[in-house]
Design a protein around this motif. Structure first.
Motif, PDB file in Angstrom:
ATOM      1  N   ALA A  89       1.051   7.797   8.043  1.00 44.14           N
ATOM      2  CA  ALA A  89       0.774   6.400   8.380  1.00 44.14           C
ATOM      3  C   ALA A  89       1.927   5.734   9.127  1.00 44.14           C
ATOM      4  O   ALA A  89       1.726   4.715   9.796  1.00 44.14           O
ATOM      5  CB  ALA A  89       0.468   5.605   7.113  1.00 44.14           C
ATOM      6  N   LEU A  90       3.119   6.287   9.024  1.00 44.21           N
ATOM      7  CA  LEU A  90       4.287   5.597   9.570  1.00 44.21           C
ATOM      8  C   LEU A  90       4.316   5.472  11.096  1.00 44.21           C
ATOM      9  O   LEU A  90       4.685   4.415  11.604  1.00 44.21           O
ATOM     10  CB  LEU A  90       5.574   6.238   9.038  1.00 44.21           C
ATOM     11  N   GLY A 141       0.796  -1.223   0.000  1.00 46.06           N
ATOM     12  CA  GLY A 141       0.000   0.000   0.000  1.00 46.06           C
ATOM     13  C   GLY A 141       0.827   1.271   0.000  1.00 46.06           C
ATOM     14  O   GLY A 141       0.420   2.284  -0.571  1.00 46.06           O
ATOM     15  N   LEU A 142       2.011   1.223   0.619  1.00 44.06           N
ATOM     16  CA  LEU A 142       2.832   2.434   0.700  1.00 44.06           C
ATOM     17  C   LEU A 142       3.352   2.860  -0.670  1.00 44.06           C
ATOM     18  O   LEU A 142       3.097   3.998  -1.091  1.00 44.06           O
ATOM     19  CB  LEU A 142       3.965   2.233   1.709  1.00 44.06           C
ATOM     20  N   LEU A 168      11.380   1.066   3.258  1.00 39.14           N
ATOM     21  CA  LEU A 168      10.617   1.787   2.243  1.00 39.14           C
ATOM     22  C   LEU A 168      11.580   2.369   1.218  1.00 39.14           C
ATOM     23  O   LEU A 168      12.460   3.154   1.564  1.00 39.14           O
ATOM     24  CB  LEU A 168       9.797   2.906   2.899  1.00 39.14           C
ATOM     25  N   VAL A 208       3.678  11.616   1.232  1.00 44.88           N
ATOM     26  CA  VAL A 208       2.416  10.925   0.943  1.00 44.88           C
ATOM     27  C   VAL A 208       2.092   9.901   2.025  1.00 44.88           C
ATOM     28  O   VAL A 208       0.930   9.730   2.399  1.00 44.88           O
ATOM     29  CB  VAL A 208       2.482  10.247  -0.451  1.00 44.88           C
ATOM     30  N   VAL A 209       3.100   9.210   2.546  1.00 44.39           N
ATOM     31  CA  VAL A 209       2.862   8.112   3.491  1.00 44.39           C
ATOM     32  C   VAL A 209       3.267   8.440   4.931  1.00 44.39           C
ATOM     33  O   VAL A 209       3.048   7.624   5.829  1.00 44.39           O
ATOM     34  CB  VAL A 209       3.592   6.832   3.025  1.00 44.39           C
ATOM     35  N   ALA A 241       0.493   4.007  -2.944  1.00 44.48           N
ATOM     36  CA  ALA A 241       0.012   5.352  -2.633  1.00 44.48           C
ATOM     37  C   ALA A 241       0.968   6.409  -3.171  1.00 44.48           C
ATOM     38  O   ALA A 241       0.526   7.447  -3.696  1.00 44.48           O
ATOM     39  CB  ALA A 241      -0.169   5.511  -1.120  1.00 44.48           C
ATOM     40  N   MET A 242       2.260   6.160  -3.057  1.00 46.18           N
ATOM     41  CA  MET A 242       3.242   7.131  -3.549  1.00 46.18           C
ATOM     42  C   MET A 242       3.103   7.309  -5.065  1.00 46.18           C
ATOM     43  O   MET A 242       3.092   8.434  -5.562  1.00 46.18           O
ATOM     44  CB  MET A 242       4.660   6.698  -3.175  1.00 46.18           C
ATOM     45  N   SER A 263       7.426  11.787  -2.069  1.00 49.18           N
ATOM     46  CA  SER A 263       6.907  10.425  -1.882  1.00 49.18           C
ATOM     47  C   SER A 263       6.755  10.106  -0.403  1.00 49.18           C
ATOM     48  O   SER A 263       5.744   9.528   0.012  1.00 49.18           O
ATOM     49  CB  SER A 263       7.841   9.414  -2.550  1.00 49.18           C
TER      50      SER A 263
END
Length: 175
Positions: free
Chosen positions: A147-148, A97-98, A128, A143-144, A101-102, A140
């Protein structure tokens, strides 16, 4: 309260490792990570050599050095771009998903579609892959990034049952 996210940054670049170019990608990521209040515990550079990348990722993960290991570089189409292959060789579980999403967030940039970045888990570390371009790497990661911290809590075994709910969604009642 959860401890700060510990981040290690690995730049994968022949030119940077030979001292022919400054590690601007690693510097940009370190500045972004620090701006989030996360701790940069290590930053290194290795050449575009799959075995060296694998060895570094395994060592850092197996030693528990960092919660999140960011790689920058080696995700494109050039013959020596082998960072995704190195990552896939060492992770135990994927986190698709990561990178999805990027890539989705950068649909207006045709070069973003050429990224072969992957993400996965080894031991309790999330690895990542990010682009080698400093702007692309930071954009990039942005974007995530939100969530991290939760991913780290889950990997540390700190996330409670309530943290699995989605904002704005009601939970079914137990009967």
């Amino acid at each position: 309260m959860t401890a700060a996210v510990r981040v290690a940054i690995l730049t994968v670049s022949d030119r940077v490792s030979r001292g022919e170019r400054a590690d601007v990608g690693g510097e940009a990521l370190e500045a972004f990570v620090s701006s989030r209040g996360w701790e940069v515990v290590r930053r290194e550079c290795v050449p575009d050599d799959q075995e060296l990348v694998e060895a570094t990722l395994m060592r850092w993960s197996d030693e528990g050095l960092a919660d999140v290991i960011l790689t920058t570089g080696g995700t494109g189409f050039a013959p020596r771009d082998r960072t995704p292959e190195a990552t896939l060789a060492v992770v135990e579980r994927l986190a698709p998903g990561l990178p999805e999403a990027m890539r989705a967030a950068h649909r207006g940039n045709p070069h973003a579609l050429l990224s072969r970045a992957v993400a996965g888990i080894r031991c309790a570390s999330l690895i990542l892959n990010l682009p080698g371009n400093p702007t692309g790497a930071v954009e990039s990661l942005e974007v995530v990034a939100d969530a991290l911290p939760h991913a780290v809590e889950l990997l540390r075994g700190e996330a409670g049952e309530a943290s699995h709910s989605f904002p704005g969604k009601s939970q079914p009642s137990g009967s």
